[in-house]
Design an enzyme around this catalytic site. Structure first.
Site, PDB file in Angstrom:
ATOM      1  N   ASP A  64       0.787  -1.243   0.000  1.00 34.34           N
ATOM      2  CA  ASP A  64       0.000   0.000   0.000  1.00 34.34           C
ATOM      3  C   ASP A  64       0.822   1.300   0.000  1.00 34.34           C
ATOM      4  O   ASP A  64       1.785   1.431   0.760  1.00 34.34           O
ATOM      5  CB  ASP A  64      -0.858   0.091   1.264  1.00 34.34           C
ATOM      6  CG  ASP A  64      -1.563  -1.179   1.624  1.00 34.34           C
ATOM      7  OD1 ASP A  64      -1.487  -2.150   0.884  1.00 34.34           O
ATOM      8  OD2 ASP A  64      -2.184  -1.185   2.700  1.00 34.34           O
ATOM      9  N   GLN A  80       4.262   0.553   2.186  1.00 37.67           N
ATOM     10  CA  GLN A  80       4.433  -0.678   2.962  1.00 37.67           C
ATOM     11  C   GLN A  80       5.567  -1.472   2.321  1.00 37.67           C
ATOM     12  O   GLN A  80       5.512  -1.782   1.117  1.00 37.67           O
ATOM     13  CB  GLN A  80       3.133  -1.490   2.928  1.00 37.67           C
ATOM     14  CG  GLN A  80       1.971  -0.817   3.626  1.00 37.67           C
ATOM     15  CD  GLN A  80       2.034  -1.018   5.126  1.00 37.67           C
ATOM     16  OE1 GLN A  80       1.728  -2.090   5.624  1.00 37.67           O
ATOM     17  NE2 GLN A  80       2.450   0.012   5.847  1.00 37.67           N
ATOM     18  N   TRP A  88       5.276 -10.517   1.449  1.00 36.02           N
ATOM     19  CA  TRP A  88       4.770  -9.651   2.509  1.00 36.02           C
ATOM     20  C   TRP A  88       5.296 -10.118   3.860  1.00 36.02           C
ATOM     21  O   TRP A  88       5.308 -11.308   4.150  1.00 36.02           O
ATOM     22  CB  TRP A  88       3.232  -9.670   2.503  1.00 36.02           C
ATOM     23  CG  TRP A  88       2.638  -8.667   3.447  1.00 36.02           C
ATOM     24  CD1 TRP A  88       2.318  -7.384   3.173  1.00 36.02           C
ATOM     25  CD2 TRP A  88       2.296  -8.885   4.823  1.00 36.02           C
ATOM     26  NE1 TRP A  88       1.810  -6.768   4.284  1.00 36.02           N
ATOM     27  CE2 TRP A  88       1.782  -7.663   5.327  1.00 36.02           C
ATOM     28  CE3 TRP A  88       2.386  -9.965   5.699  1.00 36.02           C
ATOM     29  CZ2 TRP A  88       1.354  -7.510   6.647  1.00 36.02           C
ATOM     30  CZ3 TRP A  88       1.957  -9.804   7.015  1.00 36.02           C
ATOM     31  CH2 TRP A  88       1.434  -8.587   7.471  1.00 36.02           C
ATOM     32  N   TRP A 123       1.776  -0.716   9.765  1.00 37.33           N
ATOM     33  CA  TRP A 123       0.897  -0.836   8.618  1.00 37.33           C
ATOM     34  C   TRP A 123       0.390   0.513   8.149  1.00 37.33           C
ATOM     35  O   TRP A 123       0.882   1.552   8.569  1.00 37.33           O
ATOM     36  CB  TRP A 123      -0.233  -1.829   8.942  1.00 37.33           C
ATOM     37  CG  TRP A 123       0.331  -3.213   9.174  1.00 37.33           C
ATOM     38  CD1 TRP A 123       1.392  -3.770   8.537  1.00 37.33           C
ATOM     39  CD2 TRP A 123      -0.090  -4.164  10.152  1.00 37.33           C
ATOM     40  NE1 TRP A 123       1.655  -5.030   9.037  1.00 37.33           N
ATOM     41  CE2 TRP A 123       0.756  -5.296  10.023  1.00 37.33           C
ATOM     42  CE3 TRP A 123      -1.096  -4.192  11.099  1.00 37.33           C
ATOM     43  CZ2 TRP A 123       0.613  -6.426  10.825  1.00 37.33           C
ATOM     44  CZ3 TRP A 123      -1.246  -5.316  11.890  1.00 37.33           C
ATOM     45  CH2 TRP A 123      -0.398  -6.428  11.746  1.00 37.33           C
ATOM     46  N   ASP A 277     -12.547  -6.963  -1.491  1.00 39.31           N
ATOM     47  CA  ASP A 277     -12.692  -7.854  -2.646  1.00 39.31           C
ATOM     48  C   ASP A 277     -11.565  -7.634  -3.658  1.00 39.31           C
ATOM     49  O   ASP A 277     -11.795  -7.664  -4.877  1.00 39.31           O
ATOM     50  CB  ASP A 277     -14.029  -7.610  -3.380  1.00 39.31           C
ATOM     51  CG  ASP A 277     -15.234  -7.885  -2.509  1.00 39.31           C
ATOM     52  OD1 ASP A 277     -15.099  -8.659  -1.556  1.00 39.31           O
ATOM     53  OD2 ASP A 277     -16.307  -7.324  -2.798  1.00 39.31           O
TER      54      ASP A 277
HETATM   55  N1  DQQ Z   1      -2.189  -3.679   3.923  1.00 37.16           N
HETATM   56  C1  DQQ Z   1      -3.601  -3.832   3.954  1.00 37.16           C
HETATM   57  C2  DQQ Z   1      -3.995  -2.881   5.043  1.00 37.16           C
HETATM   58  C3  DQQ Z   1      -2.922  -3.060   6.033  1.00 37.16           C
HETATM   59  C4  DQQ Z   1      -1.717  -3.207   5.189  1.00 37.16           C
HETATM   60  C5  DQQ Z   1      -4.255  -3.514   2.635  1.00 37.16           C
HETATM   61  C6  DQQ Z   1      -0.704  -4.195   5.711  1.00 37.16           C
HETATM   62  O1  DQQ Z   1      -5.268  -3.143   5.565  1.00 37.16           O
HETATM   63  O2  DQQ Z   1      -2.807  -1.969   6.927  1.00 37.16           O
HETATM   64  O3  DQQ Z   1      -3.494  -4.000   1.565  1.00 37.16           O
HETATM   65  O4  DQQ Z   1       0.415  -4.279   4.867  1.00 37.16           O
END
Ligand code: DQQ
Length: 581
Positions: A64, A80, A88, A123, A277
């Site tokens: 993100d 992120q 991840w 996050w 989704d």
């Molecule tokens: N990625 C999600 C978020 C979260 C983050 C959405 C974690 O909800 O905070 O892709 O990497």
């Protein structure tokens, strides 16, 4: 001027040598699709798949966009980021800065997992500029018990133009979620703050309450101490958890952006975007200041009908007000569509879509998006065609540019709409299915017409972007597809036919435009002047093999389509991966 469509069809759909090698492969166990098993393909770990002007860090995993902001002449992009690998995990906030949204300097991560409030991950979160010009960030942390809590961070030294170092607030975590119906593992991704008429700050946070999606509303006097308002900004029983809410104001027909923290002009609408989704959906409505709540203009109980920011591989987008150019810019994350082991082999995963200006159409029914103008600074060698005519079966090769790194703008002008077929509203529930069933080889009344890109010499690999026009009572509905089903001979890829519909006033405007940014493994398309956007990832073997790829304009509908204007440019490589101390 045109080659025979028959050749295209033949090449496109007579994969006799491959048919015997087709097998069903699946991605993350979700659904299944056909993919071709090619006997010998080069390793996916090819530099040729790295994007040349879509942002990505030099290595490792990225997801993100976080806390985008324009501050003292510099755009900041946080993301992120896994500093340890291409999957991840171990998430910190990567940090990059730019003066033009095109060329980026990658800095050290802004925050790492080193306090009780974020020991299990830093996050997603957002930046807000407080009165007096103080940037402040609120982000979600995973604490030692794996509860999701909200933390604050501030730049250590505001006179550092890059704001390299950040410090965490002493009272972190500033927000935790307890109480009946709440779930502390579904409480994340705070928005940018805005001020209400009472002078208090507000933020919204994504949550799942009693199994339903919600944007919880919080208020604060100082941005450090927060109280939950007893009703959400908005919630809906049409879905579960909402990730990455984004809330902003827009003026119908005005592409100038609005800063949510200033007085919002009369006639403005509000937009609530949520991620679920595997896509970003939004509602247009009214922010009722008395109730301190958002009400969509149209409540759709079936979330398959909710509008999408992008109909392709796009998630967790976040927008910000660009005070330099008075516009709202939105950024989204585009994941790879290869396998996890491919990502490990490549050593990287995840890119950003091109930052897009975003505004509300004059009828206040949908958002429009367009790549920021700055991206045009990368346009190099240009080709230009005027007055082309595409009859049924025509295929026109677009030559003279780098077909793997290009910006293509093409207008399709309809000579008639008499043969437009009737629109069936049930198609809106699953436009991708319609793209599969009515692909480029399926002849129609008005359309399919569009572009074939990244095509190998023998057409065994190619990606198709196309439109079809349907008649629906008083209006026309346009189907736009980005069909990846033949995009690569590489096995184990996710190769859907993405698609969506948009309304178009063909009585007023007979031209349907398509702009496509081709960037090696990224294909980002804008249909109907930005009414419908689709970004996709493709990994043609021909690209890794450094073979030539081709680009064609085509028409496979009975109605002749004119191309009054076709412009295309080779795109230069942005300076994205240059590391500076
Ligand atoms: N990625 C999600 C978020 C979260 C983050 C959405 C974690 O909800 O905070 O892709 O990497």
């Amino acid at each position: 001027m045109a080659q025979a469509w028959a050749f295209f069809l033949l090449a496109l759909f007579s994969f006799s040598s491959y048919v015997s090698k087709l097998f069903v492969c699946s991605r993350n166990g979700e659904g299944s699709f056909l993919c071709a098993r090619s006997p010998q393909v080069p390793s996916i770990a090819s530099e040729r798949y790295r994007t040349a002007y879509h942002f990505q860090p030099p290595k490792n995993w990225m997801n993100d966009p976080n806390g985008p902001m324009y501050y003292n002449g510099i755009y900041h992009s946080f993301y992120q980021y896994n500093p340890h690998g291409a999957l991840w995990g171990d998430i910190v906030w990567g940090h990059a800065v730019s003066t033009d949204l095109v060329n980026w300097i990658i800095l050290e991560p802004a925050i790492e997992r080193d306090t009780p409030g974020d020991i299990n991950g830093c996050w997603t979160g957002s930046a807000t500029i407080l009165p007096g010009g103080q940037p402040i960030v609120i982000y979600t942390g995973g604490d030692a018990e794996n509860h999701q809590v909200q933390n604050i961070m501030l730049p250590k030294n505001r006179s550092d133009p890059y704001l390299r170092e950040w410090t965490k607030a002493g009272n972190n975590p500033v927000l935790q979620l307890v109480g009946p119906g709440f779930n502390s593992s579904q409480f994340r991704d705070p928005t940018t703050g805005w001020i209400g008429p009472d002078g208090l700050w507000r933020i919204a946070i994504g949550a799942e309450v009693n199994g339903y999606g919600a944007a919880l509303l919080y208020k604060s006097e100082d941005f450090l101490n927060w109280t939950r308002v007893d009703h959400p900004l908005y919630s809906s029983n049409a879905s579960g958890m909402w990730e990455c809410p984004d809330f902003f104001a827009v003026l119908p027909g005005n592409n100038g952006g609005l800063d949510l923290s200033t007085v919002i002009p009369e006639g403005a609408k509000h937009v609530l975007k949520v991620s679920l989704d595997q896509c970003d959906k939004y509602m247009i409505g009214v922010y009722d200041l008395k109730r301190d709540a958002f009400s969509p203009d149209t409540v759709l109980d079936d979330r398959r009908l909710w509008l999408k920011i992008d109909y392709g591989n796009y998630y967790a987008s976040k927008s910000f007000f660009d005070s330099k150019n008075s516009r709202r810019i939105i950024w989204g994350w585009t994941n790879e569509s290869d396998s996890s082991s491919d990502d490990v082999a490549k050593g990287w995963a995840g890119i950003y879509a091109i930052p897009r200006a975003i505004w509300l159409d004059s009828d206040a029914k949908q958002l429009l998006q367009w790549p920021v103008d700055e991206i045009e600074s990368l346009r190099g060698n240009e080709i230009n065609h005027q007055g082309l005519e595409l009859n049924k079966g025509d295929l026109f090769e677009i030559k003279g540019i780098d077909t793997t790194q290009a910006d293509v703008e093409i207008d399709f002008e309809l000579t008639s709409t008499d043969d437009a077929e009737p629109f069936d509203p049930s198609w809106l529930l699953d436009a991708e299915k319609h793209c599969r069933e009515a692909g480029a080889s399926v002849h129609g009344g008005v359309g399919p017409f569009g572009l074939v890109i990244l095509a190998s010499d023998d057409m065994e690999e190619h990606t198709v972007l196309h439109f079809r026009v349907y008649k629906s009572q008083q209006k026309y509905m346009i189907l736009m597809c980005s069909d990846l089903r033949r995009s690569s001979l590489r096995p184990e890829l996710y190769t859907p036919a993405y698609g969506g519909f948009f309304e178009f006033d063909l009585e007023k405007e007979r031209k349907i435009s398509l702009r496509t940014l081709i960037d090696r493994s990224a294909v980002e398309s804008f249909g109907g002047g930005g009414r419908l956007c689709i970004i996709a990832r493709v990994y043609p073997v021909a690209l890794a093999d450094e073979r030539r790829t081709h680009m064609y304009a085509f028409n496979n509908g009975s109605t002749t389509v004119k191309v009054p204007q076709l412009k295309a440019w080779s795109m230069m490589t942005a300076q994205v991966n240059v590391k500076k101390g």
